[in-house]
Design a protein around this motif. Structure first.
Motif: not given
Length: 343
Positions: A1-24
């Motif tokens: 199991m991976q633990l991801l704090n806010q800094a890690v999530v922020t580093e690896h999540l960009n807005m374009q990826a989020a938009i594409e994930a939701i459109e998909s």
């Protein structure tokens, strides 16, 4: 199991990826309705019976997603704490778990603050992409809290030619801090940012208006905004709340929601407009939802110079969090992001 704090999530999540994930997700959900399941979220009002506590809420938001290969469950637990800004803490706190339904194994536990902010903003980004004019030059930010920051990020992502940003906040200091932080973090966009003392000054010339507040009455009237403005309204997430006036709702050429079922229970702006005896708008006038926009079932010509006001109302749904959290969880497992914990 991976633990991801806010800094890690922020580093690896960009807005374009989020938009594409939701459109998909929306495209997949249209083709396979049974692949995505998101029961209505549980909302519990938190303690507010003395002068030391403002009214907040706790939300539990589960969802399952089948991706054509495996099914996953995500659960987001959110607490909204209106007093937190005075403590130098975010108003919204959240945590998300992602598990594999075949084995029950928890793949990841991650901080949900940034996921909540980004997925909410991504919804507005998608709505702006399909509903706002293609030649937008300016955007107004009404309410400069945590949600508003990524809202502007999302709008700039889909309309990168914007040149002017107007900021208004009940506390002028909050708007000034917003301006400094956005200019620092997103220097790639050559925009002029202006803090406005009056809300009318901020919205008067804006092609896009982002509204994210805890208001209980409409913040502006239809005569104060451009006749072809696009509005993203993401506050007023309870029936008792309202930030978009009845005349704006009724005067909008197009009204779209992110979640049909959730909006009828939680979209205070629309619920109150429907219930008002002096407002012509009813739920029968709703244009549709975000899924219909993405799939092309609901179309809006964004090239017309005079297209009328368009309004996007977002209340959020667990499936949107699930799409973004699942993207991060898969990245975490594949690339060993975060901290590996043997559970």
């Amino acid at each position: 199991m991976q633990l991801l704090n806010q800094a890690v999530v922020t580093e690896h999540l960009n807005m374009q990826a989020a938009i594409e994930a939701i459109e998909s997700l929306l495209t997949q959900q249209a083709a396979h309705p049974n692949w995505v399941k998101a029961p209505e979220r549980l909302v519990i009002e938190t303690f507010s019976e003395d002068k030391n506590h403002s009214s907040g809420s706790h939300l539990s938001m589960p969802a399952t997603i089948y991706d054509g290969d495996q099914e996953y469950t995500t659960v987001k637990l959110v607490t909204i704490c209106p007093d937190n800004p005075s403590r130098n803490m975010p108003t919204t706190t959240a945590i998300v778990t992602v598990s594999n339904n075949d084995t029950g194994e928890i793949l990841a536990i991650m901080d949900g603050i940034y996921i909540t902010q980004v997925r909410t903003a991504a919804l507005s980004g998608i709505a702006t992409k399909y509903m706002a004019k293609s030649d937008c030059q300016s955007v107004a930010v009404v309410g400069c809290g945590g949600m508003a920051y990524e809202q502007l990020h999302a709008v700039m992502t889909v309309r990168p030619d914007i040149k002017k940003v107007y900021l208004w906040n009940r506390n002028n200091e909050g708007a000034e801090q917003f301006k400094t932080k956005f200019a620092r973090d997103y220097a790639q966009w050559d925009v002029e940012i202006q803090v406005c003392k009056e809300i009318g000054e901020a919205i008067r010339d804006a092609d896009i208006i982002n509204v994210a507040t805890r208001a209980t009455e409409g913040l502006f009237g239809i005569e104060q905004i451009k006749s072809d403005a696009h509005i993203n309204a993401v506050g007023a997430y309870q029936p008792s709340m309202k930030e978009i006036s009845n005349d704006v709702v009724a005067g909008s050429n197009m009204v779209v929601v992110d979640d049909l079922a959730g909006s009828r229970h939680e979209a205070g702006d629309l619920i109150q407009a429907h219930d008002a005896s002096d407002c012509a708008w009813t739920w029968d006038d709703l244009s549709g939802d975000l899924q219909a926009l993405v799939t092309g079932e609901l179309k809006e010509d964004t090239t017309k110079s005079k297209k009328g006001i368009t309004l996007f109302k977002s209340v959020g749904a667990a499936s949107f969090d699930a799409a973004v959290a699942l993207y991060i969880a898969k990245q975490a497992v594949q690339k060993n992001i975060g901290s590996l914990v043997n559970w």
